[in-house]
Design a protein around this motif. Structure first.
Motif, PDB file in Angstrom:
ATOM      1  N   ARG B  31       0.860  -1.224  -0.130  1.00  0.00           N
ATOM      2  CA  ARG B  31      -0.013   0.134   0.041  1.00  0.00           C
ATOM      3  C   ARG B  31       0.871   1.148   0.126  1.00  0.00           C
ATOM      4  O   ARG B  31       1.727   1.397   0.933  1.00  0.00           O
ATOM      5  N   TYR B  33       0.617   5.880  -0.553  1.00  0.00           N
ATOM      6  CA  TYR B  33      -0.345   6.948  -0.266  1.00  0.00           C
ATOM      7  C   TYR B  33       0.538   7.962  -0.524  1.00  0.00           C
ATOM      8  O   TYR B  33       1.616   8.420  -0.535  1.00  0.00           O
ATOM      9  N   PHE B  90       3.870  14.509   1.105  1.00  0.00           N
ATOM     10  CA  PHE B  90       4.367  13.176   1.550  1.00  0.00           C
ATOM     11  C   PHE B  90       4.221  11.902   0.973  1.00  0.00           C
ATOM     12  O   PHE B  90       2.851  11.788   0.708  1.00  0.00           O
ATOM     13  N   TRP B  96      -0.728  -4.338   5.250  1.00  0.00           N
ATOM     14  CA  TRP B  96      -1.809  -4.792   5.938  1.00  0.00           C
ATOM     15  C   TRP B  96      -1.532  -6.166   6.450  1.00  0.00           C
ATOM     16  O   TRP B  96      -1.074  -7.097   5.897  1.00  0.00           O
ATOM     17  N   THR B 100      -4.095  -4.578  11.267  1.00  0.00           N
ATOM     18  CA  THR B 100      -3.540  -3.210  11.317  1.00  0.00           C
ATOM     19  C   THR B 100      -2.961  -2.804   9.989  1.00  0.00           C
ATOM     20  O   THR B 100      -2.248  -3.734   9.433  1.00  0.00           O
ATOM     21  N   ASP B 101      -2.516  -1.550   9.594  1.00  0.00           N
ATOM     22  CA  ASP B 101      -1.967  -1.043   8.628  1.00  0.00           C
ATOM     23  C   ASP B 101      -1.359   0.228   8.894  1.00  0.00           C
ATOM     24  O   ASP B 101      -1.645   1.255   8.376  1.00  0.00           O
ATOM     25  N   THR B 102      -0.253   0.161   9.789  1.00  0.00           N
ATOM     26  CA  THR B 102       0.421   1.370  10.166  1.00  0.00           C
ATOM     27  C   THR B 102       1.408   1.884   8.964  1.00  0.00           C
ATOM     28  O   THR B 102       1.803   1.400   8.260  1.00  0.00           O
ATOM     29  N   GLN B 103       1.090   3.270   8.798  1.00  0.00           N
ATOM     30  CA  GLN B 103       1.629   4.018   7.739  1.00  0.00           C
ATOM     31  C   GLN B 103       3.052   4.592   8.170  1.00  0.00           C
ATOM     32  O   GLN B 103       3.215   5.127   9.034  1.00  0.00           O
ATOM     33  N   TYR B 104       3.762   4.524   7.276  1.00  0.00           N
ATOM     34  CA  TYR B 104       5.378   4.925   7.362  1.00  0.00           C
ATOM     35  C   TYR B 104       5.568   6.183   6.283  1.00  0.00           C
ATOM     36  O   TYR B 104       5.197   5.936   5.093  1.00  0.00           O
ATOM     37  N   PHE B 105       6.066   7.202   6.866  1.00  0.00           N
ATOM     38  CA  PHE B 105       6.144   8.477   5.693  1.00  0.00           C
ATOM     39  C   PHE B 105       7.611   8.471   5.126  1.00  0.00           C
ATOM     40  O   PHE B 105       8.584   8.452   5.944  1.00  0.00           O
ATOM     41  N   GLY B 106       7.667   9.136   4.250  1.00  0.00           N
ATOM     42  CA  GLY B 106       8.879   9.640   3.581  1.00  0.00           C
ATOM     43  C   GLY B 106       9.236  10.867   4.215  1.00  0.00           C
ATOM     44  O   GLY B 106       8.412  11.783   4.747  1.00  0.00           O
TER      45      GLY B 106
END
Lengths: 112, 114
Positions: B31, B33, B90, B96, B100-106
């Motif tokens: 995933r 975004y 970002f 997934w 849960t599906d924790t998001q990690y950012f650039g």
């Protein structure tokens, strides 16, 4: 996703524990509590998340009340590098459109 | 997070120009975004992709398009840039787990449209 309420700002002395509260009184049974932080204009950084049990990792501890209507993020020994805006986010995990809703957060200032 | 990279980190462009922002990840996540952040506001979702063949509009997709070239790459294009697209952009990824599906950012791209 449930709405969250956080104090706009907090101060903490370096080396002391920082306790950041979050109210999420309308949380549903399948919603998780996530914490992120953003250090000035950098990408948001994941800290921790939980459903109903208290959680701890290398960065912080998350304490969720028994009724799940509020939670507290604990940074056990705050340093100057922990100065950031901290966001408490409540969301249902999975195929729910994906987005994280960032509110106003708490601006934590760690002072020497 | 060093596992999520964005290029360029800063870009200044003129109204009407077409530009592309690129995002790459080595986390092996399906995933990805794209968000934008304006001063004093939270992050707003532009597009998201749950796998290479799945692209979805977010809350503010007008004026933007995306391409998921591979599992590891997700590009955001502004076909004809306008000044109100000046913002921090970002990219994020998530895995997934079935729960849960924790998001990690650039690290972000600062875009200025003159």
């Amino acid at each position: 996703d449930a709405k969250t309420t956080q104090p706009p700002s907090m101060d903490c002395a370096e080396g002391r524990a920082a306790n950041l509260p979050c109210n999420h009184s309308t949380i549903s049974g399948n919603e998780y509590v996530y914490w992120y932080r953003q250090i000035h204009s950098q990408g948001p950084q994941y800290i921790i998340h939980g459903l109903k049990n208290n959680e701890t990792n290398e960065m912080a501890s998350l304490i969720i009340t028994e009724d799940r209507k509020s939670s507290t993020l604990i940074l056990p020994h705050a340093t100057l590098r922990d100065t950031a805006v901290y966001y408490c986010i409540v969301r249902v995990a999975g195929n729910q459109g994906g987005k994280l809703i960032f509110g106003q957060g708490t601006e934590l200032s760690v002072k020497p | 997070d060093a596992d999520v990279t964005q290029t360029p980190r800063n870009r200044i462009t003129k109204t009407g120009k077409r530009i592309m922002l690129e995002c790459s990840q080595t986390k092996g996540h399906d995933r990805m975004y794209w968000y934008r952040q304006d001063p004093g506001l939270g992050l707003r979702l532009i597009y998201y992709s749950f796998d290479v063949k799945d692209i979805n509009k977010g809350e503010i997709s007008d004026g933007y398009s995306v391409s998921r070239q591979a599992q590891a790459k997700f590009s955001l294009s502004l076909e004809s840039a306008i000044p109100n697209q000046t913002a921090l952009y970002f990219c994020a990824t998530s895995d997934w787990t079935g729960a849960t599906d924790t998001q990690y950012f650039g690290p972000g791209t600062r875009l200025t449209v003159l």
